[in-house]
Design an enzyme around this catalytic site. Structure first.
Site, PDB file in Angstrom:
ATOM      1  N   LEU A 102       0.890  -1.239  -0.161  1.00 13.24           N
ATOM      2  CA  LEU A 102       0.037   0.232   0.110  1.00 13.24           C
ATOM      3  C   LEU A 102       1.025   1.272  -0.187  1.00 13.24           C
ATOM      4  CD1 LEU A 102      -2.741  -0.824   2.621  1.00 13.24           C
ATOM      5  CD2 LEU A 102      -2.892  -0.827   0.255  1.00 13.24           C
ATOM      6  N   ASP A 103       0.780   2.207  -0.737  1.00 12.34           N
ATOM      7  CA  ASP A 103       1.589   3.231  -1.183  1.00 12.34           C
ATOM      8  C   ASP A 103       1.625   4.196   0.465  1.00 12.34           C
ATOM      9  OD1 ASP A 103      -0.360   5.429  -1.418  1.00 12.34           O
ATOM     10  OD2 ASP A 103      -0.766   4.664  -3.278  1.00 12.34           O
ATOM     11  N   TYR A 104       2.442   5.167   0.299  1.00 12.84           N
ATOM     12  CA  TYR A 104       2.582   5.737   1.632  1.00 12.84           C
ATOM     13  C   TYR A 104       1.473   6.568   2.150  1.00 12.84           C
ATOM     14  CZ  TYR A 104       5.293   9.164   4.498  1.00 12.84           C
ATOM     15  OH  TYR A 104       5.704  10.038   5.714  1.00 12.84           O
TER      16      TYR A 104
END
Length: 237
Positions: A102-104
């Site tokens: 999951l991106d930042y």
């Protein structure tokens, strides 16, 4: 057993990451640097080292569901010293790594485990399971944009598979739509890129479910171990 599969079974990394370690000459078998990805080893006799540390299959398998907050990366190390999701698992003694990413800026459901075989299975295109996201985007979608989204969008060098899209709410004052989005693929920042492609950039994004797994009874920043029922579901996909 093939060397990358052995590394994965020891909970060090997924099979793909294990191959990267081998290519970067970080793996030794009986004191010699491994040169071939196809190397077969005897797990009962050969001594395997990764980054100078001997590894083994003795570590018990653990399966964790985390409700990831925004502002955490899903890699173990980061050149900018940002917080990692593993920092939220201070009571977990075993080494675990994320299944997918999951991106930042994205929050929500993330699996972590030291079971490399399960990670390989869940991230392989053949076994991609449905992922459910709740997205807040700018503007109100037109019928044409909804149809395009559902049919598949051309992004960069690929066309996305058909996706599911449901309008949950529209705030007329703030001009913000709340969407439920379901996809089977898992390309980098795919949901954000899809929304941008129809001119409705994402403001907030959360993954609510992974197949039948949900965030029920797991608050933001908290984690729990998978139930036997959930684990059996994943292994039988």
């Amino acid at each position: 057993m093939r060397i990358n599969k052995y590394i994965a079974s020891c909970g060090v990394a997924s099979r793909r990451k294990a191959e990267e370690l081998i290519l970067n000459k970080k793996v030794k078998v009986n004191g010699k640097v491994v040169e071939e990805l196809s190397l077969q080893i005897d797990e009962n006799k050969d001594m395997v080292e990764v980054n100078g540390v001997k590894i083994s299959q003795d570590e018990k398998s653990v399966y964790i569901l985390l409700n990831k907050p925004e502002g955490y990366i899903t890699t173990v190390k980061d050149q900018f010293n940002r917080l990692s999701v593993v920092d939220l698992l201070s009571k977990v003694e075993e080494r675990v790594f994320p299944v997918g990413r999951l991106d930042y800026e994205t929050s929500g459901l993330l699996l972590l485990t030291n079971d490399g075989d399960l990670t390989y299975k869940l991230t392989h295109p053949k076994h991609e399971i449905e992922k459910t996201y709740i997205a807040k985007v700018r503007g109100k979608l037109t019928e044409r944009e909804i149809k395009d989204f559902r049919s598949g969008l051309h992004i960069e060098d690929y066309t996305t598979a058909p996706a599911k899209l449901k309008i949950l709410d529209y705030d007329n004052e703030k001009k913000i739509s709340t969407l439920e989005i379901k996809i089977h693929e898992g390309k980098n920042r795919q949901v954000r890129k899809m929304c941008k492609a129809i001119n409705h950039p994402v403001m907030r994004l959360k993954r609510e479910a992974l197949g039948e797994l949900t965030l029920k009874d797991c608050k933001i920043g908290e984690y729990r171990h998978l139930t036997e029922k959930e684990l059996n579901y994943l292994k039988n996909i």
